[in-house]
Design an enzyme around this catalytic site. Structure first.
Site, short mmCIF file in Angstrom:
data_model
loop_
_atom_site.label_atom_id
_atom_site.label_comp_id
_atom_site.label_asym_id
_atom_site.label_seq_id
_atom_site.Cartn_x
_atom_site.Cartn_y
_atom_site.Cartn_z
N THR A 64 0.83 -1.20 0.00
CA THR A 64 0.00 0.00 0.00
C THR A 64 0.87 1.26 0.00
O THR A 64 0.53 2.26 -0.62
CB THR A 64 -0.92 0.02 1.24
OG1 THR A 64 -1.56 -1.25 1.36
CG2 THR A 64 -1.96 1.11 1.14
N ARG A 124 -8.85 -6.87 7.30
CA ARG A 124 -9.59 -5.74 7.85
C ARG A 124 -11.07 -5.89 7.48
O ARG A 124 -11.40 -6.16 6.32
CB ARG A 124 -9.07 -4.41 7.29
CG ARG A 124 -7.58 -4.21 7.46
CD ARG A 124 -7.21 -2.73 7.39
NE ARG A 124 -5.78 -2.52 7.24
CZ ARG A 124 -4.88 -2.64 8.22
NH1 ARG A 124 -5.27 -3.02 9.42
NH2 ARG A 124 -3.60 -2.41 7.99
N SER A 126 6.08 3.48 9.00
CA SER A 126 4.92 4.15 9.56
C SER A 126 4.58 3.72 10.98
O SER A 126 5.39 3.88 11.88
CB SER A 126 3.74 3.92 8.62
OG SER A 126 2.67 4.72 9.00
N HIS A 127 3.43 3.11 11.14
CA HIS A 127 2.93 2.76 12.47
C HIS A 127 3.43 1.40 12.94
O HIS A 127 3.12 0.99 14.05
CB HIS A 127 1.40 2.74 12.42
CG HIS A 127 0.90 1.85 11.32
ND1 HIS A 127 1.06 2.17 9.99
CD2 HIS A 127 0.30 0.65 11.36
CE1 HIS A 127 0.56 1.19 9.25
NE2 HIS A 127 0.10 0.26 10.06
N ASP A 163 2.38 10.93 9.52
CA ASP A 163 1.33 11.23 8.54
C ASP A 163 -0.08 10.90 9.04
O ASP A 163 -1.06 11.29 8.42
CB ASP A 163 1.61 10.56 7.18
CG ASP A 163 1.75 9.07 7.26
OD1 ASP A 163 1.67 8.51 8.37
OD2 ASP A 163 1.96 8.44 6.20
N ARG A 164 -0.18 10.21 10.18
CA ARG A 164 -1.51 9.89 10.70
C ARG A 164 -1.88 10.81 11.86
O ARG A 164 -1.01 11.42 12.47
CB ARG A 164 -1.55 8.45 11.23
CG ARG A 164 -1.31 7.43 10.16
CD ARG A 164 -1.55 6.03 10.70
NE ARG A 164 -1.40 5.07 9.61
CZ ARG A 164 -1.93 3.87 9.59
NH1 ARG A 164 -2.63 3.44 10.63
NH2 ARG A 164 -1.76 3.08 8.56
N LYS A 207 -0.54 12.15 3.43
CA LYS A 207 -1.35 12.54 4.55
C LYS A 207 -0.47 13.22 5.58
O LYS A 207 0.75 13.07 5.56
CB LYS A 207 -2.14 11.37 5.12
CG LYS A 207 -1.36 10.11 5.44
CD LYS A 207 -2.36 9.00 5.73
CE LYS A 207 -1.89 7.61 5.50
NZ LYS A 207 -0.91 7.00 6.23
N ASP A 246 1.65 9.16 14.17
CA ASP A 246 2.26 7.84 14.08
C ASP A 246 3.78 7.93 13.85
O ASP A 246 4.37 9.01 13.90
CB ASP A 246 1.60 7.00 12.99
CG ASP A 246 1.89 7.51 11.60
OD1 ASP A 246 2.17 8.71 11.45
OD2 ASP A 246 1.85 6.70 10.64
N ASP A 276 5.79 7.95 11.33
CA ASP A 276 6.35 8.85 10.32
C ASP A 276 5.58 10.16 10.20
O ASP A 276 5.82 10.93 9.26
CB ASP A 276 6.43 8.15 8.96
CG ASP A 276 5.07 7.70 8.45
OD1 ASP A 276 4.19 7.42 9.27
OD2 ASP A 276 4.89 7.64 7.22
N GLU A 322 -9.98 6.27 6.45
CA GLU A 322 -10.47 5.87 7.77
C GLU A 322 -9.34 5.48 8.71
O GLU A 322 -9.53 5.39 9.91
CB GLU A 322 -11.48 4.72 7.65
CG GLU A 322 -11.07 3.54 6.76
CD GLU A 322 -9.83 2.81 7.18
OE1 GLU A 322 -9.66 2.58 8.38
OE2 GLU A 322 -9.02 2.47 6.28
N SER A 323 -8.16 5.25 8.16
CA SER A 323 -7.02 4.77 8.93
C SER A 323 -6.24 5.94 9.54
O SER A 323 -5.02 5.93 9.53
CB SER A 323 -6.12 3.95 8.02
OG SER A 323 -5.76 4.70 6.86
C1 VG1 Z 1 -2.87 1.03 5.83
C2 VG1 Z 1 -4.15 1.84 5.83
C3 VG1 Z 1 -4.18 2.75 4.62
C4 VG1 Z 1 -2.95 3.63 4.61
C5 VG1 Z 1 -1.70 2.77 4.67
C6 VG1 Z 1 -0.44 3.58 4.77
O1 VG1 Z 1 -2.81 0.22 4.67
O2 VG1 Z 1 -5.27 0.99 5.87
O3 VG1 Z 1 -5.36 3.50 4.65
O4 VG1 Z 1 -2.90 4.43 3.45
O5 VG1 Z 1 -1.76 1.92 5.81
O6 VG1 Z 1 -0.44 4.39 5.89
P1 VG1 Z 1 -3.22 -1.34 4.67
O7 VG1 Z 1 -2.92 -1.82 3.30
O8 VG1 Z 1 -2.42 -1.99 5.76
O9 VG1 Z 1 -4.68 -1.38 5.01
V1 VG1 Z 1 0.96 4.62 6.77
O10 VG1 Z 1 0.66 5.83 7.92
O11 VG1 Z 1 1.25 3.08 7.22
O12 VG1 Z 1 2.08 5.12 5.66
CO CO Z 2 2.29 6.64 8.62
#
Ligand code: VG1
Ligand code: CO
Length: 543
Positions: A18, A496, A113-114, A281-282, A376, A277, A279, A364-365
């Site tokens: 993603t 999910r 990220s998270h 962006d959340r 984001k 989070d 990095d 939504e994330s």
């Molecule tokens: C998750 C979220 C998605 C977001 C992605 C990257 O992806 O659901 O909405 O864009 O993380 O966010 P997935 O494929 O695990 O559902 V981040 O803050 O991890 O860069």
């Molecule tokens: Co992130």
């Protein structure tokens, strides 16, 4: 300083998900693994000789090592200049801004990220294009294809570059500029929001608590909230970035930010709570004893956008990812502006923003942002809320309840089942698909299935098509159940389950989302056989 060509053999698993390639640090540390992927990026993007690259990461474990490797590879691959955040650090939105502001050819953003960090944690890397957006699918597919054929990479033999002092150095013919990661970003925020009004709000006794989760936003939050807006020192918690995020999940939600949640739900709670989070962006937004669902946050910000100086002209349009609730669509309809439904992942918003079709986007994330960057942006969302709170002078909860009274409430929840056996997770999806035809028209209590599909998206700007972006069971009253496999996890499969039901009746808006969605949750389990197929009774995380 001669560039060296090193022979290598492909790894089969370098498919970006993603948001870039995310793997365990132990996977990235295999011989030539990082180098293979970076060379695959450089081979695929074919940057003209002398191009400028932006480079930075969320500061997690392995960030510094990877930055050094990438600098030496960039020099050997003909880049003329790299703008790298001091200490190798840039938040994801700050990296997007650097790419745009200095008009670089693109950037490499190092982040998982998270996901947890540390020697046994996760690492990640992605390429962002010249508009600051994560590379679109045609580029990530080209990178993956290249990674399966790669036989050599180029790297300069050189001493490590000093990254902790601002200023210019060089590596062979390549210039390296170590830039302040915070100032440009903070200036951008100051250009969008009414800092004077927020400063007055904070001076008037309004109490803010921001949880940086020992991740990248600590220094940004200190500069913006404490230095520029005058918030008290204790307003920013867990502000020191740590390579392993203090052992936590740097994921801003009710489960993984327990200290912040305890403060906002406790005695003498602050007026406003927020977290970001790994990095940056959340964002999670909390009022006193009140959680703002990310989908609602997008809708509320869109409805109040003109209160912020950067958005007084109004929004061109709003885009949301498919699993995100339709609350923002209702605002768009009321404002008479277009709304768009894209697949999950920020890379799908870039074209719409470049074309001027949308100003604000959300997922939504816990992801919200606008066309000021092409990622984001966690702190942007927090500042937007503060701007709205300063203008409206009402508590967070009142603003959200008034929003529901006006637009109706889209009850919403996401249930995550993490680290499932891959076979079992795939089995749930294929079982659903096999039953699409049988489900159409089926009645479950008050709900009638209108249809089922796998979500596909045709980009309205470039016509590119993305298939299999989530399995949807749509009901005649607009309610829906969506199943989707995560593309960011690094262990097993994460399934999910997204649930949404619309409620116009204000007398029912006080219901807890899980109660309001109980019937849909039961239907989701019944039709998916999730419990039987995975052996899991409960989700790992509910948001
Ligand atoms: C998750 C979220 C998605 C977001 C992605 C990257 O992806 O659901 O909405 O864009 O993380 O966010 P997935 O494929 O695990 O559902 V981040 O803050 O991890 O860069
Ligand atoms: Co992130």
């Amino acid at each position: 300083m001669t560039p060296r060509t090193v022979s290598t053999r492909p790894y089969p698993d370098q498919k970006p998900g993603t948001s870039g390639l995310r793997k365990k640090v132990t996977v990235f540390r295999q011989p030539h693994y990082l180098e293979n992927f970076v060379q695959s990026i450089f081979d695929s993007i074919a940057a003209p000789p002398g191009s400028t690259l932006a480079l930075g990461g969320d500061g997690r474990y392995y960030n510094r090592e990877a930055i050094q490797v990438i600098l030496k590879m960039a020099a050997a691959n003909g880049f003329g200049r790299v703008l790298v955040g001091c200490g190798g650090i840039l938040s994801t939105p700050a990296a997007s801004h650097v790419i745009r502001k200095y008009q670089t050819f693109g950037g490499l953003v190092l982040s998982a990220s998270h996901n947890p960090g540390g020697a046994d944690g996760d690492f990640g890397i992605k390429f962002n294009i010249a508009n600051g957006s994560p590379a679109p699918e045609n580029i990530t597919e080209a990178i993956f294809a290249r990674s399966k054929e790669i036989s050599e990479y180029r790297i300069c033999e050189a001493a490590d570059v000093a990254l902790d002092t601002l200023g210019a150095t060089s590596l062979g013919n390549m210039q390296i500029e170590v830039i302040d990661p915070v100032t440009d970003y903070a200036d951008l925020m100051e250009s969008l929001f009414d800092f004077a009004a927020i400063r007055a709000l904070l001076a008037g006794g309004f109490r803010l608590r921001f949880d940086a989760m020992h991740a990248v936003t600590g220094p940004y939050a200190r500069e913006i909230f404490i230095n520029r807006l005058g918030a008290s020192a204790e307003s920013v918690m867990n502000a020191v970035p740590l390579e392993d995020f203090g052992g936590g999940h740097p994921d801003p939600n009710l489960t993984y930010a327990p200290d912040l949640v305890a403060a906002l739900y406790g005695e003498d709670a602050p007026d406003f709570g927020a977290a970001s989070d790994g990095d940056g962006d959340r964002n999670m937004i909390l009022g006193q004893r009140f959680f703002v669902t990310p989908s609602d946050s997008l809708a509320v910000l869109a409805a109040n956008a003109t209160l912020a100086p950067g958005y007084t002209q109004g929004l061109a349009g709003i885009a949301r990812s498919m699993p995100t609730s339709a609350a923002a669509d209702r605002v768009a309809a009321a404002l008479g502006i277009p709304s768009f439904e894209t697949p999950t992942g920020w890379k799908f918003f870039g074209n719409l923003m470049d074309a001027g079709r949308v100003t604000m986007c959300g997922e939504e994330s816990f992801g919200t942002s606008s066309s000021h960057v092409r990622e984001k942006d966690g702190l942007w969302a927090v500042l937007f809320w503060l701007n709205v709170l300063a203008a409206r002078k009402q508590p967070v909860e009142t603003i959200v309840r008034e929003h529901w009274a006006k637009f109706g409430r889209n009850f919403y929840s996401r249930h995550d089942y993490e680290n499932l056996p891959v076979e079992a997770a795939n089995g749930v999806i294929s079982h659903l698909r096999e039953n699409f035809a049988a489900l159409a028209g089926a009645q479950f209590g008050q709900y009638t299935v209108q249809g089922c599909d796998d979500f596909s998206y045709t980009d309205p700007i470039d016509g590119s098509v993305s298939h299999n972006q989530g399995t949807r069971i749509l009901f005649t009253d607009g309610s829906r159940i969506v199943f989707r496999l995560s593309g960011t996890g690094t262990e097993g499969a994460t399934l999910r389950l997204y649930l949404e039901a619309f409620e116009a009746d204000v007398s029912r808006h006080a219901l807890d989302a899980q109660d309001a969605l109980a019937e849909l949750i039961a239907i989701a389990h019944r039709i998916s056989e999730l419990r039987e197929r995975t052996g899991r009774e409960q989700p790992t995380v509910i948001t």
